[in-house]
Design an enzyme around this catalytic site. Sequence first.
Site, PDB file in Angstrom:
ATOM      1  N   GLU A  51     -10.193 -19.520  -3.839  1.00 56.40           N
ATOM      2  CA  GLU A  51      -8.948 -20.174  -4.224  1.00 56.40           C
ATOM      3  C   GLU A  51      -8.018 -19.115  -4.773  1.00 56.40           C
ATOM      4  O   GLU A  51      -8.353 -18.410  -5.717  1.00 56.40           O
ATOM      5  CB  GLU A  51      -9.199 -21.240  -5.297  1.00 56.40           C
ATOM      6  CG  GLU A  51      -9.505 -22.606  -4.712  1.00 56.40           C
ATOM      7  CD  GLU A  51      -9.561 -23.691  -5.771  1.00 56.40           C
ATOM      8  OE1 GLU A  51     -10.239 -24.696  -5.518  1.00 56.40           O
ATOM      9  OE2 GLU A  51      -8.947 -23.526  -6.846  1.00 56.40           O
ATOM     10  N   GLU A  62      -2.193 -26.548 -16.262  1.00 58.93           N
ATOM     11  CA  GLU A  62      -3.094 -25.459 -16.644  1.00 58.93           C
ATOM     12  C   GLU A  62      -3.218 -25.342 -18.154  1.00 58.93           C
ATOM     13  O   GLU A  62      -2.259 -25.517 -18.890  1.00 58.93           O
ATOM     14  CB  GLU A  62      -2.583 -24.114 -16.101  1.00 58.93           C
ATOM     15  CG  GLU A  62      -2.146 -24.118 -14.650  1.00 58.93           C
ATOM     16  CD  GLU A  62      -3.243 -24.465 -13.655  1.00 58.93           C
ATOM     17  OE1 GLU A  62      -4.429 -24.494 -14.040  1.00 58.93           O
ATOM     18  OE2 GLU A  62      -2.915 -24.744 -12.496  1.00 58.93           O
TER      19      GLU A  62
END
Lengths: 279, 400
Positions: A51, A62
């Site tokens: 990823e 995040e």
Amino acid sequence: MTTARIDARFKALKAQGRAAFVPYVMGGDPSREEALAILKGLPAAGADIIELGFPFSDPMAEGPPIQKAAIRGLAAGFGLRSTMDLAREFRKQDDATPIILMGYLNPIESLGYDAFADYAAASGVDGLIVVDCPPEEAAPLVEALDKVSISLIRLATPTSDDARLKIVVQGTSGFVYYVAVAGVTGVKEADADVVAPAVARVRAASGLPVAVGFGIKTPERAAAIARVADAVVVGSALVEEVAAAVAANEPAAPRVLAKVKLLSDAVRSVASASVTETV
Amino acid sequence: MPNTYAWPDAQGRFGPYGGQFVAETLMPLIHELDAAYAAAKADPSFQAELDGFLTHYVGRESPLYFAERLTKHFGGANIWLKREDLNHTGAHKINNCMGQILLARRMGKTRIIAETGAGQHGVASATVAARFGLPCTVYMGAVDVERQQPNVFRMRLLGTEVFPVTAGAATLKDAMNEAMRDWVTNVADTYYIIGTAAGPHPYPAMVRDFQSVIGKEIKVQSRAQMGKLPEAVVACIGGGSNAIGAFHPFIEDEGVRLIGVEAAGYGLDTPDHAASLKGGRPGVLHGNRTYLLQDDDGNIVEGHSISAGLDYPGIGPEHAWLHDIGRAEYRSATDAEALEAFQLCSKLEGIIPALEPSHALARTGEVAREVGKGGDVVLLMSGRGDKDIFQVAKHLGVEL
């Protein structure tokens, strides 16, 4: 290639009876050279799928570790295109390891969906995860990606009930990403006992392999999740190695790759009951 | 111009703008909120409860005041001030907070979060949270915490936890990111009171509806006091909740010009402004597609304005749409022009305005002259200026 690369990788892993290990790294973190060294070293360190995050100014889902990684990437002058350029470099040495680009929608909108899809395909990108693009908003992006056979990887979460799951997995390909905890990346810990039935539910609804991420930091937890999932994603724990290397004024690649080795060994050490169950 | 204006559509879009661009974890919550709001909106007892609190707690209706000396000063149309500064907590923000906290209670939510820039929405959220006994956390950029100390103290007095956000440029957009992170982490019990007419659907429409009490009152008061509707309504725009609340009831009244004023900071020809329409382009942030200040890579650029309440790099999606279809006009005013208007209004009317509506006031003179003598222009006085006196004193070189 593209979607085919993802399918081929999961097929091979199924034959081995184990889950995939999927490291997440950020483009340009902490510099172009170091990020490329990390990327190129990942397959040998045990990455089955990669990823690759692209930095964005407002990474709303995040936690602090990946927020800071994005800030380092931006400071290195990185964005969406430069991150895809890294993938293109990587493809010169590795034509089998799938690359999933991951980030937020605005940089993709800014580039334009068709231009983005063409650039991504030319860079050897196989799949795309866009955190802030739910199925309701995804149709124009899917149309652009379909033309170049790149999978838009969908996210299922602890808040996805059966009705929602049907919408989430509609027309999807590659694999489904199960967000193991309600929250941001790298804060709460994922519990394998809670994740197991959820993964089974997502797998049944989608007929696709299920990757699990968010809240997996240690080899022990990675192994526990590997027993119940088709792929284990670790991100925050890896970018924290970059942060530590930067703080210690050391090269980042050796530290990150050592951590990848530790985690991937743990994943490889266990058989994934789930993989063998998958039709 | 269609004579029936029915935006947003079922997907929460205003033309190409709006929508629901949030993390999948939040999608079920957004749908739940959408359904709960639709049910509340259709329930007369909800509206009656809200009206009761607006009358007896907020202090509505707010006056429509004829500003005789400003009118003389500018030498054009009559200037009227819609006095949202006289509401409880000193700004229009409480109209929306009262509506949303009643909805939160209806939904059985037990914890409130909010973001704030200038602190006005934070104070309004803290106020209604105190009134209904719900714990509240307000996310506020660390830079804003520094420049809006009086409001930070107010929120803490009201029992709210103020969380200074140090990420990014530590201003409003970063506070909004952090509030979204809280929401995605506390999905079961938490209600997020968004303060402006932006964010994922249903927020832009819901906040607009709750703020539309402003425009509805202006309409009734104009008929009573002017004997007609005004020729123009002028309001400042950050996210644009006060402006959309004033504009929306007038959208189908074609004779009424709707004029929004963005913050031009040091000037639109510099990088330091917060004018998303005049200096930005469409993109996706904070759950909606709208005009954004952004660089070539699609990264969001920090806005700048002397007013912390306008210092946001986006704008509500309905304004983006009204801009594109030409139903509303959008202009801008610089920091310096707002400071001048701030002092002018204080001296001529005995009303110290907030820095936010001072931007609208800075364009009101020219609008009044365009409309001409005998016409009527309504300026939305969205908040009072007490919170800004330290900031203004600093800019005027005065030590307090």
